[in-house]
Design an enzyme around this catalytic site. Structure first.
Site: not given
Ligand code: GUN
Length: 298
Positions: A54, A98, A121
């Site tokens: 990311k 995350q 998100d």
């Molecule tokens: N863990 C797995 N997929 C995601 C996501 O799309 N966003 C976040 N914040 N954590 C994740």
């Protein structure tokens, strides 16, 4: 019949190039870069890989990346304090915490602490409510990426029968909301669904998001249907392999012989998630800075 392969890797690369163009224009208008903050608690290996990716892609698209790595034993109050600082930081347009968080933390409480205007998100209850009521807000990245691929493949989705297998907050539920907003007739199937094969056989669109390797069989697929496989599962290593193969929730070889179009694993839905995250962060930046963004630009 052999299905068309939906190339999410290429689609995501094209989307990132467009995001980079708009990010450069944003920087000129706002006098600053769009900024995305990612918070990682603990050392889950998969999460570390995602977070690194990311950060790298954020910078490659010309946006500012802020990474906050906290130890696994961080107190929940300390994480909430970090989020509050990011909420109040004008250089930060989007905040992503995350998941999963360590077990001593309350995920819903942590998500609730994020300012919904920075909730890239789309997990905050305000974002969820906006999605289901058709208001402008942030949409979870993976389902939004699936809708982009579906519309690119099929054009209008109106009137189509869609089955979503899986009812998670991150994929299944928002996926259903988005398909409904596209005027599909939507069924949400899950582990308690009776005669899942029969339910899937009715669908023009199948979205599999259950996290069970190759669970959806070719014989379940209606000929010509479009199959979106959200699963990423690693099989145990076969003899002579050091690592097991990555497979989706769909038996690809079987389904590809019946479907009209299908996403592969890897290279289908996976690359779309981060591309949509960057898109959401850039949309957040325009809103937060009061800079106009043409309708449908991103
Ligand atoms: N863990 C797995 N997929 C995601 C996501 O799309 N966003 C976040 N914040 N954590 C994740």
């Amino acid at each position: 019949m052999s299905a068309a392969v939906i190339d999410g890797k290429e689609f995501a690369a094209t989307l990132r190039a467009r995001i980079a163009d708009y990010a450069a224009t944003f920087e000129q208008s706002a006098g600053r870069k769009a900024g995305l903050a990612v918070v990682l608690v603990g050392e889950d290996p998969a999460s570390q890989v995602y977070v690194k990716s990311k950060g790298k892609q954020t910078v490659e698209c010309g946006m500012a990346s802020f990474e906050h790595k906290l130890p696994a034993d961080t107190a929940e109050a300390d994480l909430l304090a970090v989020i509050e600082r990011l909420n109040n930081d004008p250089a930060v347009d989007g905040i992503l915490v995350q998941l999963p968080l360590p077990p001593h933390m309350d995920e819903q409480k942590v998500i609730a602490a994020i300012n919904p205007d920075k909730d890239v998100d789309g997990f905050h209850t305000t974002s969820v409510g906006r999605l289901w009521t058709g208001l402008e807000g942030f949409v979870p990245c993976t389902p939004y990426g699936c809708i982009m691929l579906l519309k690119d493949q099929l054009g209008s989705l109106s009137g189509l029968d869609a089955v979503v297998i899986g009812r998670s907050n991150i994929v299944g539920k928002p996926m259903a909301a988005l398909l409904l907003a596209e005027s599909c007739t939507v069924t949400i199937a899950h582990s308690r669904t009776r005669d899942l094969a029969e339910v899937v056989r009715r669908a023009d669109i199948v979205v599999a998001a259950v996290g069970r390797p190759e669970m959806v069989k070719g014989s379940w697929i209606k000929p010509g249907a479009t199959v979106i496989d959200v699963g990423i599962n690693r099989l145990p290593p076969a003899e002579g392999e050091s690592k097991g193969r990555l497979v989706g929730d769909v038996d690809y070889a079987e389904a590809a012989a019946v479907a009209g179009a299908i996403t592969p694993v890897p290279g289908g839905v996976g690359p779309m998630t981060i591309a949509v995250l960057l898109r959401n962060a850039l949309v957040a930046a325009h809103r937060n800075a009061g800079v106009a963004l043409a309708d449908g630009a991103l």
